[in-house]
Design a protein around this motif. Sequence first.
Motif, PDB file in Angstrom:
ATOM      1  N   ASN A   1       0.799  -1.223   0.000  1.00 53.95           N
ATOM      2  CA  ASN A   1       0.000   0.000   0.000  1.00 53.95           C
ATOM      3  C   ASN A   1       0.835   1.278   0.000  1.00 53.95           C
ATOM      4  OD1 ASN A   1       0.866  -0.413   2.589  1.00 53.95           O
ATOM      5  ND2 ASN A   1      -1.112  -0.122   3.551  1.00 53.95           N
ATOM      6  N   THR A   2       2.148   1.177   0.164  1.00 52.06           N
ATOM      7  CA  THR A   2       2.993   2.356   0.040  1.00 52.06           C
ATOM      8  C   THR A   2       3.547   2.502  -1.375  1.00 52.06           C
ATOM      9  OG1 THR A   2       4.998   1.181   0.738  1.00 52.06           O
ATOM     10  CG2 THR A   2       3.676   2.239   2.467  1.00 52.06           C
TER      11      THR A   2
ATOM     12  N   LYS B   1      -1.090   3.257  -5.606  1.00 49.29           N
ATOM     13  CA  LYS B   1      -2.319   3.979  -5.275  1.00 49.29           C
ATOM     14  C   LYS B   1      -3.314   3.731  -6.387  1.00 49.29           C
ATOM     15  CE  LYS B   1       0.055   7.652  -2.744  1.00 49.29           C
ATOM     16  NZ  LYS B   1       1.118   6.780  -2.403  1.00 49.29           N
TER      17      LYS B   1
ATOM     18  N   SER C   1      -2.431  -5.561  -4.316  1.00 51.61           N
ATOM     19  CA  SER C   1      -3.275  -4.613  -5.025  1.00 51.61           C
ATOM     20  C   SER C   1      -3.929  -5.335  -6.201  1.00 51.61           C
ATOM     21  CB  SER C   1      -2.443  -3.452  -5.567  1.00 51.61           C
ATOM     22  OG  SER C   1      -1.811  -2.768  -4.522  1.00 51.61           O
TER      23      SER C   1
ATOM     24  N   ILE D   1      -6.648  -1.312  -3.671  1.00 54.17           N
ATOM     25  CA  ILE D   1      -5.625  -1.761  -2.734  1.00 54.17           C
ATOM     26  C   ILE D   1      -6.323  -2.751  -1.799  1.00 54.17           C
ATOM     27  CG2 ILE D   1      -3.948  -1.090  -0.975  1.00 54.17           C
ATOM     28  CD1 ILE D   1      -3.412   0.151  -3.759  1.00 54.17           C
TER      29      ILE D   1
ATOM     30  N   ASP E   1      -2.850   4.457 -10.343  1.00 58.38           N
ATOM     31  CA  ASP E   1      -1.478   4.383 -10.845  1.00 58.38           C
ATOM     32  C   ASP E   1      -1.409   3.476 -12.069  1.00 58.38           C
ATOM     33  OD1 ASP E   1      -0.519   5.999  -8.839  1.00 58.38           O
ATOM     34  OD2 ASP E   1       0.419   4.380  -7.689  1.00 58.38           O
TER      35      ASP E   1
END
Length: 115
Positions: free
Chosen positions: A44-45, A48, A96, A90, A51
């Motif tokens: 999740n970092t 997004k 994802s 996500i 993207d």
Amino acid sequence: MFLRILFLPLAALALSLTGCAHGLMRGSVAMKVSDTEAHVCMDNTEAKVGDRVTLYKNNCPSKGGGARSGLGGGGRCEKVALGQGSVTEILNHHYSVVKFDSGVPFEEGTFVEKR
């Protein structure tokens, strides 16, 4: 008694190896959901919703009979772009959902990189 002493170090080793597994799978297609959608190992970092990502495969030609013959692969691997897609959801801190553009061929083990 000996088994108890041996158990703790082995348990610690197993846990440490499990913790590294996700890092080794980073960006790979973990599960093909449909012809256009997959669960991808992107935390999740890294990703997004919205993207854009590019899908790749490694093309590793074999030279001289391959690894099973004892001669080794010997070929130089090439990263080949297969197409693009978008992050649509996500799922959690490891996965994802990516929806690939129409006609992009993919399978479990292919990998994505954020554009």
